[in-house]
Design an enzyme around this catalytic site. Structure first.
Site, PDB file in Angstrom:
ATOM      1  N   ARG A 192       2.590 -10.029   7.373  1.00 20.90           N
ATOM      2  CA  ARG A 192       3.974  -9.835   7.816  1.00 20.90           C
ATOM      3  C   ARG A 192       4.122  -9.052   9.111  1.00 20.90           C
ATOM      4  O   ARG A 192       5.252  -8.800   9.558  1.00 20.90           O
ATOM      5  CB  ARG A 192       4.786  -9.194   6.713  1.00 20.90           C
ATOM      6  CG  ARG A 192       5.541 -10.265   5.941  1.00 20.90           C
ATOM      7  CD  ARG A 192       5.387 -10.058   4.477  1.00 20.90           C
ATOM      8  NE  ARG A 192       6.614  -9.522   3.916  1.00 20.90           N
ATOM      9  CZ  ARG A 192       6.762  -9.328   2.607  1.00 20.90           C
ATOM     10  NH1 ARG A 192       5.771  -9.590   1.792  1.00 20.90           N
ATOM     11  NH2 ARG A 192       7.872  -8.860   2.150  1.00 20.90           N
ATOM     12  N   HIS A 214      -3.942 -14.330  10.162  1.00 21.45           N
ATOM     13  CA  HIS A 214      -3.241 -13.070  10.401  1.00 21.45           C
ATOM     14  C   HIS A 214      -4.193 -11.906  10.657  1.00 21.45           C
ATOM     15  O   HIS A 214      -3.859 -10.755  10.380  1.00 21.45           O
ATOM     16  CB  HIS A 214      -2.300 -12.710   9.248  1.00 21.45           C
ATOM     17  CG  HIS A 214      -1.340 -13.788   8.883  1.00 21.45           C
ATOM     18  ND1 HIS A 214      -0.394 -14.281   9.762  1.00 21.45           N
ATOM     19  CD2 HIS A 214      -1.193 -14.506   7.746  1.00 21.45           C
ATOM     20  CE1 HIS A 214       0.298 -15.234   9.170  1.00 21.45           C
ATOM     21  NE2 HIS A 214      -0.170 -15.399   7.947  1.00 21.45           N
ATOM     22  N   ARG A 228      21.043  17.213  -3.049  1.00 22.68           N
ATOM     23  CA  ARG A 228      21.189  15.837  -2.584  1.00 22.68           C
ATOM     24  C   ARG A 228      22.054  14.990  -3.508  1.00 22.68           C
ATOM     25  O   ARG A 228      21.849  14.985  -4.725  1.00 22.68           O
ATOM     26  CB  ARG A 228      19.799  15.203  -2.415  1.00 22.68           C
ATOM     27  CG  ARG A 228      18.909  15.937  -1.428  1.00 22.68           C
ATOM     28  CD  ARG A 228      19.436  15.868  -0.005  1.00 22.68           C
ATOM     29  NE  ARG A 228      19.316  14.523   0.520  1.00 22.68           N
ATOM     30  CZ  ARG A 228      18.307  14.096   1.257  1.00 22.68           C
ATOM     31  NH1 ARG A 228      17.320  14.918   1.580  1.00 22.68           N
ATOM     32  NH2 ARG A 228      18.271  12.861   1.692  1.00 22.68           N
ATOM     33  N   PRO A 247       0.830  -1.208   0.000  1.00 24.52           N
ATOM     34  CA  PRO A 247       0.000   0.000   0.000  1.00 24.52           C
ATOM     35  C   PRO A 247       0.866   1.261   0.000  1.00 24.52           C
ATOM     36  O   PRO A 247       1.567   1.535   0.968  1.00 24.52           O
ATOM     37  CB  PRO A 247      -0.805  -0.116   1.297  1.00 24.52           C
ATOM     38  CG  PRO A 247      -0.574  -1.501   1.802  1.00 24.52           C
ATOM     39  CD  PRO A 247       0.721  -1.949   1.251  1.00 24.52           C
ATOM     40  N   GLU A 248       0.836   1.983  -1.101  1.00 29.32           N
ATOM     41  CA  GLU A 248       1.491   3.281  -1.209  1.00 29.32           C
ATOM     42  C   GLU A 248       0.380   4.339  -1.268  1.00 29.32           C
ATOM     43  O   GLU A 248      -0.784   4.001  -1.045  1.00 29.32           O
ATOM     44  CB  GLU A 248       2.387   3.326  -2.462  1.00 29.32           C
ATOM     45  CG  GLU A 248       3.381   2.179  -2.496  1.00 29.32           C
ATOM     46  CD  GLU A 248       4.280   2.179  -3.735  1.00 29.32           C
ATOM     47  OE1 GLU A 248       4.497   3.253  -4.309  1.00 29.32           O
ATOM     48  OE2 GLU A 248       4.753   1.098  -4.117  1.00 29.32           O
TER      49      GLU A 248
END
Length: 274
Positions: free
Chosen positions: A112, A93, A155, A2-3
DNA sequence: ACAATATCCTGCGAGC
DNA sequence: TGCTCGCAGGATATTG
């Protein structure tokens, strides 16, 4: 994974059902997912609170609750937050179940176990780890080109690593970093400061258009991701490079390749990403 | 201050 | 068949 587009889709699907509902009961089966406060306090404090709104910041979901509380949820890698009937089979889970006033449930599952939940008074929201150091929100009106370009020029790190840095820009993960760089025709190993003004401008634009398109397609389901109703996204059908090893570049026909940037895979086209 | 790397966690596929 | 190993990656801690 999920972004930003996936978390935004979860937020929108859940908002339709959850706003105005009261949390009647909560069961916690995996105590480590509750980061703040301790589990007993979490249960005591959240019961009988009403969900007043749902917001998103980067990849964080922020539930506004009555009496000035906020519940923050981060899905990390494999977290799912699904609303539905009590009679749904309980998946393996499943770590937290919220019972709601309409007789249905909100379930948090995470194979996870990287996902985390915080419950804090409103004025302690910035104490949630990662929230106060989050960079600009790329789809908000105040996402600023001048600041973006100025930061880039200072950067020395590789551009792919910088796109993944949540304090530089909020919400981008491995899938969209690769897709954004492909669309910008920039090689993932380029040093950020080496980008020309034109390249930086393309990147600034593709960050926004890629994320917007992915939201329009309800996110990318590569392995686990589902929205707040358990539905998969469709943006996986539009990926150009991510996990496309051995396939041809849609733009120039070269074979898609993979390199490691940091400890992450970066997929790119050697023909047209310079 | 910045840059790079190790750590957490489970399931899956490759190789033997 | 059954084992081990590497890989998947979000954020944080640690090291240089």
């Amino acid at each position: 994974m999920p972004e930003l587009p996936e978390v935004e889709t979860v937020k929108r699907t859940l908002a339709k059902y959850l706003i105005g509902q009261k949390i009647i009961q909560v069961s916690v089966y995996q105590e480590t997912v509750i980061k703040i406060p301790d589990v007993n306090e979490f249960k005591n404090e959240i019961i009988n609170k009403t969900i007043t709104d749902i917001d998103r910041r980067g990849k964080y979901l922020i539930f506004g609750l009555s009496e000035g509380y906020k519940m923050v949820i981060h899905l990390r890698m494999t977290g799912q937050l699904v609303y539905g009937e009590k009679t749904m089979p309980v998946k393996k889970h499943t770590h937290v179940i919220f019972e709601l006033s309409d007789g249905r449930e909100l379930r948090f599952t995470d194979q996870r176990r990287f996902g985390r939940i915080w419950l804090v008074p409103e004025d302690e929201l910035l104490g949630v780890s990662g929230l106060c150091t989050l960079g600009p929100e790329p789809l908000r009106d105040d996402f600023c080109w001048e600041a973006f370009q100025s930061q880039l020029s200072k950067r020395q790190t590789r551009i792919k690593a910088l796109l993944l840095d949540q304090s530089f820009i909020a919400g981008i993960g491995n899938i969209y970093a690769d897709e954004i760089l492909y669309r910008s025709q920039i090689h993932p190993e380029r040093k950020a400061a080496s980008l020309s003004k034109d390249e930086a401008a393309r990147l600034f634009s593709e960050v926004q258009s890629t994320l917007k398109e992915a939201i329009a397609h309800r996110g990318t389901t590569f392995s686990d991701y589902v929205d707040g109703r358990g539905e998969k996204g469709t943006y996986q059908n539009y990926l150009n490079v991510y996990q496309q090893l051995g396939k041809k570049c849609p733009r120039c026909g070269a074979d898609i390749e993979r390199v490691k940037v940091g400890s992450r895979s970066a997929y790119y086209c050697p023909g047209c990403q310079k």
